[in-house]
Design a protein around this motif. Structure first.
Motif, mmCIF file in Angstrom:
data_model
loop_
_atom_site.group_PDB
_atom_site.id
_atom_site.type_symbol
_atom_site.label_atom_id
_atom_site.label_comp_id
_atom_site.label_asym_id
_atom_site.label_seq_id
_atom_site.Cartn_x
_atom_site.Cartn_y
_atom_site.Cartn_z
ATOM 1 N N TYR A 75 -1.199 2.195 16.641
ATOM 2 C CA TYR A 75 -1.168 0.868 16.054
ATOM 3 C C TYR A 75 -2.389 0.090 16.579
ATOM 4 O O TYR A 75 -2.718 0.240 17.751
ATOM 5 C CB TYR A 75 0.131 0.175 16.482
ATOM 6 N N ALA A 130 0.158 2.133 10.463
ATOM 7 C CA ALA A 130 1.170 1.110 10.180
ATOM 8 C C ALA A 130 2.388 1.298 11.071
ATOM 9 O O ALA A 130 2.708 2.418 11.460
ATOM 10 C CB ALA A 130 1.587 1.195 8.721
ATOM 11 N N ILE A 182 2.502 -2.480 1.548
ATOM 12 C CA ILE A 182 1.723 -2.773 2.755
ATOM 13 C C ILE A 182 2.245 -2.041 3.984
ATOM 14 O O ILE A 182 1.549 -1.917 4.980
ATOM 15 C CB ILE A 182 1.664 -4.288 3.065
ATOM 16 N N LEU A 183 3.477 -1.542 3.909
ATOM 17 C CA LEU A 183 4.009 -0.805 5.051
ATOM 18 C C LEU A 183 3.522 0.636 5.059
ATOM 19 O O LEU A 183 3.683 1.349 6.044
ATOM 20 C CB LEU A 183 5.534 -0.815 5.025
ATOM 21 N N TYR A 184 2.945 1.048 3.951
ATOM 22 C CA TYR A 184 2.541 2.447 3.856
ATOM 23 C C TYR A 184 1.075 2.537 3.427
ATOM 24 O O TYR A 184 0.189 2.318 4.235
ATOM 25 C CB TYR A 184 3.495 3.185 2.911
ATOM 26 N N TRP A 192 -1.412 -0.484 4.030
ATOM 27 C CA TRP A 192 -1.510 -1.060 5.370
ATOM 28 C C TRP A 192 -2.969 -1.314 5.723
ATOM 29 O O TRP A 192 -3.866 -0.535 5.364
ATOM 30 C CB TRP A 192 -0.886 -0.114 6.390
ATOM 31 N N SER A 193 -3.185 -2.413 6.397
ATOM 32 C CA SER A 193 -4.523 -2.679 6.930
ATOM 33 C C SER A 193 -4.360 -3.133 8.373
ATOM 34 O O SER A 193 -3.418 -3.863 8.691
ATOM 35 C CB SER A 193 -5.198 -3.773 6.110
ATOM 36 N N ILE A 228 3.672 -9.131 8.226
ATOM 37 C CA ILE A 228 4.638 -8.229 7.589
ATOM 38 C C ILE A 228 5.934 -8.990 7.316
ATOM 39 O O ILE A 228 6.508 -8.907 6.235
ATOM 40 C CB ILE A 228 4.951 -7.024 8.506
ATOM 41 N N LYS A 247 8.066 6.423 6.554
ATOM 42 C CA LYS A 247 6.629 6.665 6.481
ATOM 43 C C LYS A 247 6.309 8.058 5.982
ATOM 44 O O LYS A 247 5.178 8.351 5.618
ATOM 45 C CB LYS A 247 5.991 6.431 7.857
#
Lengths: 161, 356
Positions: free
Chosen positions: A73, A77, A102-104, A107-108, A116, A150
């Motif tokens: 991290y 993500a 955005i969770l996968y 993601w940035s 989040i 994930k």
């Protein structure tokens, strides 16, 4: 809560630790509205209380998010799930997995736990029907051996909710 | 009536002057009454990688200009938050009041450039590590930062490099996402998002704008050099300090090289006659005095090459470089050789002056 065991949990890297500590401080100074983080000494797993926003389908409802951070991290993500019972929502499966890009794939590393949380609350707030995803049963059955969301290959097809 | 025409003529001349001063950065929408768009950049001697802010100003004068001041606004800006935009506008406003009823377009533009030059540093925290971009790290060192050339989002150099290496590494180890992109109608698919499909491409972590390797060219050398060490393993952390030092070192080395070259061109360097490279164990036969130069001149030369005030390095540093071979081991072997040679020359000289 055995279903939440993340795959091959490695300790946080030093970069991840630094970054999470920074996020924690920031959270304590300025927590996102509607969220409460029960601070523990486990930096790698945050449990966050979500309060449904007023004027939405989830008003006065409280849910719990579990955020697990991977070794690398924020390059990677975090794993974010609802601890069952999960809210009834077209993109939230009954095992707590959340279909949110955005969770996968999207993601940035510039995103934070705070951002989040806001995304998830926004997703809840824009829901117009309290229902499970159409493929809920099939998906949950597939995940029965504690698979992480994930590992799922998600299809993101709905930009309205 | 003649005076009115005269005034109009003057205003037209001023517009022409602005045009000639700013060239392509000036877009004339209308000559009279003047209406201009001006692309202002801080003065960074045309080194765009050192430019962290920019703005497009709109200047619009009425027919009564210059008796009536022109209206000035910011049409677009990069790297400027609201506070800094307000500061820019306030400074311009002040100038407007100061110069009331004079021709002021050029003065206003200059003022804007001036203010922008003072604000030419990134603001806030690095989006990746969340620590301030421009702040002393406690040891009196500034952490090196950089911007993406296309969107002006700024990061610590080492943070963006880690991200870059990560996406490069992901594209290598994640063949599934390369082979077939998920058909998502929602947003761009994984491969697009991360830019992992095409090599030498990434996306800005903040705005997702795709950037090319050329966008981070100014720090890319480090990436190539350090890829083996930056494997995102735990051990990498120990390299961090080394890594930063190396970047500073690189800049320092560049400066030194430039200086050396300048000295060389001005015949300010005494080079050994023969192009021998001294390796450990090789014996230097006889201390040779360069024939045409007296010992006094030699002594002068000794101080000159590296200690010019333009060099930001301390006096002793360039000389140390040759010895820390671990750091120099990469890419600049040639430089090292050269430095080593210089050092040796000086050593020989010293020997000479004591002998004589």
């Amino acid at each position: 809560m055995t279903s939440s065991s993340a795959p091959s949990r490695k300790a946080l890297s030093k970069i991840a630790c630094n970054r999470l500590q920074k996020e924690l401080v920031e959270w304590q100074l300025n927590p996102p509205a509607g969220f409460k983080h029960k601070v523990t000494d486990n930096l790698q797993r945050w449990v966050i209380e979500v309060n449904g926003a007023s004027g939405t389908l989830y008003t006065n409802e409280t849910y719990q998010l579990q955020v697990d951070f991977p070794e690398h991290y924020p390059m990677e993500a975090p794993q974010v799930i609802f601890i069952p019972p999960a809210p009834l929502h077209p993109h939230i499966y009954s095992n707590g997995h959340i279909c949110l890009d955005i969770l996968y794939d999207s993601w940035s590393p510039a995103m934070t736990v705070s951002s989040i949380c806001i995304s998830i609350l926004s997703m809840l707030s824009s829901s117009t029907a309290k229902q499970r995803p159409a493929d809920n049963d099939r998906y949950v059955k597939n995940c029965r051996n504690g698979r992480s969301p994930k590992e799922t290959r998600w299809w993101f097809h709905d930009d309205k909710v | 009536m003649a005076s009115v025409e005269e005034e109009e003529e003057e205003v037209l001349l001023e517009v022409e002057a602005v045009e000639s001063v700013y060239g392509e950065d000036c877009l004339v929408i209308q000559r009279f009454p003047p209406h201009l768009h001006l692309h202002i950049k801080p003065r960074t001697a045309d080194d765009s990688s050192q430019q962290f802010v920019e703005a497009i100003l709109e200047l619009r004068a009425g027919t009564q200009y210059p008796d009536e001041p022109p209206r000035v606004g910011i049409r677009e800006s990069k790297g400027l938050d609201e506070v800094r935009q307000a500061h820019l506008m306030a400074s311009i406003k002040e100038k407007v009041d100061e110069l009331s009823s004079c021709l002021m377009l050029i003065a206003l533009c200059e003022e804007a450039v001036q203010v922008l030059s003072h604000m030419n540093h990134p603001d806030g925290d690095c989006p990746l590590c969340l620590y301030p971009l421009v702040k002393e790290d406690g040891h009196g060192n500034l952490l090196p930062f950089m911007k993406l050339m296309s969107c002006y989002h700024c990061f610590h150099s080492k943070c963006i490099i880690k991200w870059w290496n990560w996406i490069q590494q992901q594209s290598e180890t994640d063949p599934i996402s390369n082979a077939s992109s998920t058909s998502s109608s929602y947003s761009r698919s994984r491969t697009d998002m991360r830019g992992t499909e095409k090599e030498n491409q990434g996306t800005c972590p903040v705005c997702r704008k795709v950037f090319q390797a050329t966008d981070i060219e100014h720090v890319l050398n480090l990436i190539k050099t350090y890829t083996p060490e930056l494997s995102l393993e735990e051990t990498e952390i120990d390299d961090d300090e080394e890594f930063q030092r190396a970047e500073v070192e690189n800049i320092r080395r560049k400066n030194f090289e430039a200086l050396l070259k300048l000295q060389e061109e001005n015949n300010g360097l005494i080079k050994p006659r023969r192009n021998e490279v001294l390796l450990p164990g090789v014996f230097l036969p006889e201390p040779v005095t360069p024939p045409s130069i007296s010992p006094k001149a030699t002594a002068e030369q000794q101080t000159e090459p590296s200690f010019t005030p333009t060099s930001e390095t301390g006096p002793s540093k360039p000389l140390n470089k040759g010895s820390t071979s671990a750091r120099n081991n990469f890419r600049t072997r040639k430089n090292t050789m050269r430095n080593r040679r210089v050092r040796t020359t000086e050593w020989v000289k010293k020997e000479n002056s004591t002998v004589e």
